[in-house]
Motif scaffolding. Structure first.
Motif, PDB file in Angstrom:
ATOM      1  N   ILE A 187     -19.374 -15.827 -61.553  1.00  0.00           N
ATOM      2  CA  ILE A 187     -17.934 -15.873 -61.823  1.00  0.00           C
ATOM      3  C   ILE A 187     -17.291 -17.034 -61.076  1.00  0.00           C
ATOM      4  O   ILE A 187     -16.408 -17.721 -61.606  1.00  0.00           O
ATOM      5  CB  ILE A 187     -17.274 -14.527 -61.450  1.00  0.00           C
ATOM      6  CG1 ILE A 187     -17.788 -13.424 -62.380  1.00  0.00           C
ATOM      7  CG2 ILE A 187     -15.746 -14.623 -61.534  1.00  0.00           C
ATOM      8  CD1 ILE A 187     -17.460 -12.017 -61.924  1.00  0.00           C
ATOM      9  N   ALA A 188     -17.733 -17.282 -59.850  1.00  0.00           N
ATOM     10  CA  ALA A 188     -17.186 -18.393 -59.067  1.00  0.00           C
ATOM     11  C   ALA A 188     -17.429 -19.734 -59.762  1.00  0.00           C
ATOM     12  O   ALA A 188     -16.573 -20.622 -59.733  1.00  0.00           O
ATOM     13  CB  ALA A 188     -17.788 -18.404 -57.664  1.00  0.00           C
ATOM     14  N   ALA A 208     -18.178 -23.296 -54.217  1.00  0.00           N
ATOM     15  CA  ALA A 208     -17.574 -22.011 -54.569  1.00  0.00           C
ATOM     16  C   ALA A 208     -18.660 -20.978 -54.866  1.00  0.00           C
ATOM     17  O   ALA A 208     -18.590 -19.832 -54.416  1.00  0.00           O
ATOM     18  CB  ALA A 208     -16.644 -22.171 -55.768  1.00  0.00           C
ATOM     19  N   ALA A 209     -19.677 -21.393 -55.614  1.00  0.00           N
ATOM     20  CA  ALA A 209     -20.777 -20.489 -55.946  1.00  0.00           C
ATOM     21  C   ALA A 209     -21.546 -20.078 -54.700  1.00  0.00           C
ATOM     22  O   ALA A 209     -21.893 -18.902 -54.516  1.00  0.00           O
ATOM     23  CB  ALA A 209     -21.718 -21.165 -56.945  1.00  0.00           C
ATOM     24  N   LEU A 237      -9.728 -23.860 -51.097  1.00  0.00           N
ATOM     25  CA  LEU A 237      -9.636 -23.468 -52.502  1.00  0.00           C
ATOM     26  C   LEU A 237     -10.930 -22.811 -52.960  1.00  0.00           C
ATOM     27  O   LEU A 237     -10.910 -21.792 -53.666  1.00  0.00           O
ATOM     28  CB  LEU A 237      -9.319 -24.689 -53.368  1.00  0.00           C
ATOM     29  CG  LEU A 237      -9.263 -24.452 -54.879  1.00  0.00           C
ATOM     30  CD1 LEU A 237      -8.224 -23.376 -55.222  1.00  0.00           C
ATOM     31  CD2 LEU A 237      -8.960 -25.750 -55.612  1.00  0.00           C
ATOM     32  N   GLU A 238     -12.062 -23.392 -52.553  1.00  0.00           N
ATOM     33  CA  GLU A 238     -13.350 -22.827 -52.965  1.00  0.00           C
ATOM     34  C   GLU A 238     -13.550 -21.417 -52.415  1.00  0.00           C
ATOM     35  O   GLU A 238     -14.096 -20.545 -53.094  1.00  0.00           O
ATOM     36  CB  GLU A 238     -14.498 -23.735 -52.516  1.00  0.00           C
ATOM     37  CG  GLU A 238     -14.617 -25.036 -53.284  1.00  0.00           C
ATOM     38  CD  GLU A 238     -13.640 -26.119 -52.823  1.00  0.00           C
ATOM     39  OE1 GLU A 238     -13.596 -27.176 -53.470  1.00  0.00           O
ATOM     40  OE2 GLU A 238     -12.936 -25.908 -51.812  1.00  0.00           O
ATOM     41  N   ALA A 239     -13.076 -21.173 -51.180  1.00  0.00           N
ATOM     42  CA  ALA A 239     -13.201 -19.837 -50.595  1.00  0.00           C
ATOM     43  C   ALA A 239     -12.292 -18.838 -51.305  1.00  0.00           C
ATOM     44  O   ALA A 239     -12.648 -17.672 -51.490  1.00  0.00           O
ATOM     45  CB  ALA A 239     -12.875 -19.885 -49.106  1.00  0.00           C
ATOM     46  N   LYS A 240     -11.110 -19.302 -51.723  1.00  0.00           N
ATOM     47  CA  LYS A 240     -10.209 -18.420 -52.477  1.00  0.00           C
ATOM     48  C   LYS A 240     -10.814 -18.082 -53.832  1.00  0.00           C
ATOM     49  O   LYS A 240     -10.722 -16.932 -54.299  1.00  0.00           O
ATOM     50  CB  LYS A 240      -8.853 -19.097 -52.649  1.00  0.00           C
ATOM     51  CG  LYS A 240      -8.054 -19.170 -51.355  1.00  0.00           C
ATOM     52  CD  LYS A 240      -6.744 -19.934 -51.548  1.00  0.00           C
ATOM     53  CE  LYS A 240      -5.985 -20.029 -50.225  1.00  0.00           C
ATOM     54  NZ  LYS A 240      -4.745 -20.817 -50.366  1.00  0.00           N
ATOM     55  N   ILE A 241     -11.440 -19.069 -54.452  1.00  0.00           N
ATOM     56  CA  ILE A 241     -12.104 -18.829 -55.731  1.00  0.00           C
ATOM     57  C   ILE A 241     -13.257 -17.842 -55.550  1.00  0.00           C
ATOM     58  O   ILE A 241     -13.431 -16.906 -56.343  1.00  0.00           O
ATOM     59  CB  ILE A 241     -12.606 -20.159 -56.327  1.00  0.00           C
ATOM     60  CG1 ILE A 241     -11.416 -20.953 -56.873  1.00  0.00           C
ATOM     61  CG2 ILE A 241     -13.652 -19.922 -57.422  1.00  0.00           C
ATOM     62  CD1 ILE A 241     -11.751 -22.363 -57.298  1.00  0.00           C
ATOM     63  N   ALA A 242     -14.045 -18.028 -54.491  1.00  0.00           N
ATOM     64  CA  ALA A 242     -15.152 -17.109 -54.217  1.00  0.00           C
ATOM     65  C   ALA A 242     -14.629 -15.697 -53.958  1.00  0.00           C
ATOM     66  O   ALA A 242     -15.223 -14.714 -54.403  1.00  0.00           O
ATOM     67  CB  ALA A 242     -15.963 -17.606 -53.019  1.00  0.00           C
ATOM     68  N   GLY A 243     -13.508 -15.606 -53.247  1.00  0.00           N
ATOM     69  CA  GLY A 243     -12.909 -14.296 -52.987  1.00  0.00           C
ATOM     70  C   GLY A 243     -12.452 -13.631 -54.273  1.00  0.00           C
ATOM     71  O   GLY A 243     -12.644 -12.421 -54.464  1.00  0.00           O
ATOM     72  N   ASP A 244     -11.848 -14.404 -55.165  1.00  0.00           N
ATOM     73  CA  ASP A 244     -11.427 -13.854 -56.459  1.00  0.00           C
ATOM     74  C   ASP A 244     -12.646 -13.440 -57.286  1.00  0.00           C
ATOM     75  O   ASP A 244     -12.625 -12.413 -57.973  1.00  0.00           O
ATOM     76  CB  ASP A 244     -10.606 -14.882 -57.232  1.00  0.00           C
ATOM     77  CG  ASP A 244      -9.157 -14.936 -56.769  1.00  0.00           C
ATOM     78  OD1 ASP A 244      -8.799 -14.231 -55.798  1.00  0.00           O
ATOM     79  OD2 ASP A 244      -8.366 -15.698 -57.376  1.00  0.00           O
ATOM     80  N   ALA A 245     -13.699 -14.238 -57.223  1.00  0.00           N
ATOM     81  CA  ALA A 245     -14.919 -13.910 -57.965  1.00  0.00           C
ATOM     82  C   ALA A 245     -15.511 -12.593 -57.466  1.00  0.00           C
ATOM     83  O   ALA A 245     -15.970 -11.762 -58.266  1.00  0.00           O
ATOM     84  CB  ALA A 245     -15.945 -15.039 -57.819  1.00  0.00           C
ATOM     85  N   GLU A 282      -4.610 -18.748 -59.683  1.00  0.00           N
ATOM     86  CA  GLU A 282      -4.059 -18.538 -61.018  1.00  0.00           C
ATOM     87  C   GLU A 282      -5.170 -18.380 -62.057  1.00  0.00           C
ATOM     88  O   GLU A 282      -5.043 -17.586 -62.988  1.00  0.00           O
ATOM     89  CB  GLU A 282      -3.130 -19.701 -61.401  1.00  0.00           C
ATOM     90  CG  GLU A 282      -1.851 -19.761 -60.574  1.00  0.00           C
ATOM     91  CD  GLU A 282      -1.068 -18.457 -60.574  1.00  0.00           C
ATOM     92  OE1 GLU A 282      -0.864 -17.890 -61.675  1.00  0.00           O
ATOM     93  OE2 GLU A 282      -0.676 -17.987 -59.485  1.00  0.00           O
ATOM     94  N   VAL A 283      -6.271 -19.116 -61.887  1.00  0.00           N
ATOM     95  CA  VAL A 283      -7.374 -18.974 -62.848  1.00  0.00           C
ATOM     96  C   VAL A 283      -8.014 -17.593 -62.718  1.00  0.00           C
ATOM     97  O   VAL A 283      -8.408 -16.990 -63.722  1.00  0.00           O
ATOM     98  CB  VAL A 283      -8.444 -20.089 -62.685  1.00  0.00           C
ATOM     99  CG1 VAL A 283      -7.902 -21.427 -63.139  1.00  0.00           C
ATOM    100  CG2 VAL A 283      -8.976 -20.165 -61.265  1.00  0.00           C
ATOM    101  N   GLY A 284      -8.103 -17.096 -61.493  1.00  0.00           N
ATOM    102  CA  GLY A 284      -8.643 -15.760 -61.284  1.00  0.00           C
ATOM    103  C   GLY A 284      -7.765 -14.697 -61.920  1.00  0.00           C
ATOM    104  O   GLY A 284      -8.252 -13.777 -62.593  1.00  0.00           O
TER     105      GLY A 284
END
Length: 200
Positions: A51-52, A68-69, A136-144, A176-178
């Motif tokens: 997902i990330a 992010a992954a 940003l990458e950590a926020k994306i990973a958290g959302d994933a 926002e993408v999450g």
């Protein structure tokens, strides 16, 4: 440290991490999902990583997809030592003055002991970034991480298990993408069952 010792330490870490294939997510047991159907930590980590990748790609603008992954895949590796701590257990630990974050971080510290310095530094810095969720990458990973939880909850819910609470992640998402991806998945029930009904 000799080359042989370095190889042995790294091999031991890899074998330890692979035990996450057998560590189940304890929240599912709490709502009555039988052992054979319980998701493992490794399965969750894979889902989070996949997902990330998608979220980072959607984010664009130079977002580091690989980073992010990586953050998503490695975020629970300390659970080889601490186990998967569910919300009920978390509350008990906090009453005893042992916040879950501290337990997880101590497990990660113990996991790194004896590894080559470069690997200790890499894991420490990676996990610190993952936990702080500032980049940003950590926020994306958290959302994933959350979206994978939400998807699994929806799948269990449609099998008749009481997992609604685990899909209520909207307010926790940071990107926002999450938020957009989760909104689509949550509001279109056919998405989570489409693969299983494919005929070609």
């Amino acid at each position: 440290m000799s080359a042989r010792q370095v190889t042995t330490k790294i091999a031991a870490l890899l074998l330890e991490l692979l035990t996450l294939k057998n560590v189940t997510r304890t929240g599912w047991a709490r709502v009555g999902i039988p052992p054979a159907a319980q998701e493992t930590v490794a399965a969750h980590s894979f889902g989070s990583g996949a997902i990330a990748i998608i979220l980072a790609g959607l984010q664009g603008n130079g977002t580091d997809v690989g980073k992010a992954a990586m953050l998503a895949i490695l975020h629970d590796i300390g659970e080889t030592r601490s186990g998967d701590i569910n919300h009920v257990s978390k509350g008990i630990l906090e009453q005893l003055g042992l916040p879950k974050d501290q337990v997880d971080q101590r497990a990660e510290e113990l996991q790194r002991q004896g590894l080559p310095k470069w690997l200790q530094t890499f894991l420490r810095e990676t996990l610190e970034e993952s936990h702080k969720k500032e980049s940003l990458e950590a926020k994306i990973a958290g959302d994933a991480d959350l979206i994978d939880l939400g998807i699994q909850a929806l799948l269990y819910l449609r099998q008749g298990y009481p997992t609604q609470e685990f899909s209520e992640i909207d307010s926790q998402l940071q990107t926002e993408v999450g938020k957009a991806l989760w909104k689509l998945i949550k509001e279109d029930p056919e998405i989570s069952t489409a693969w299983f009904s494919r005929r070609s």
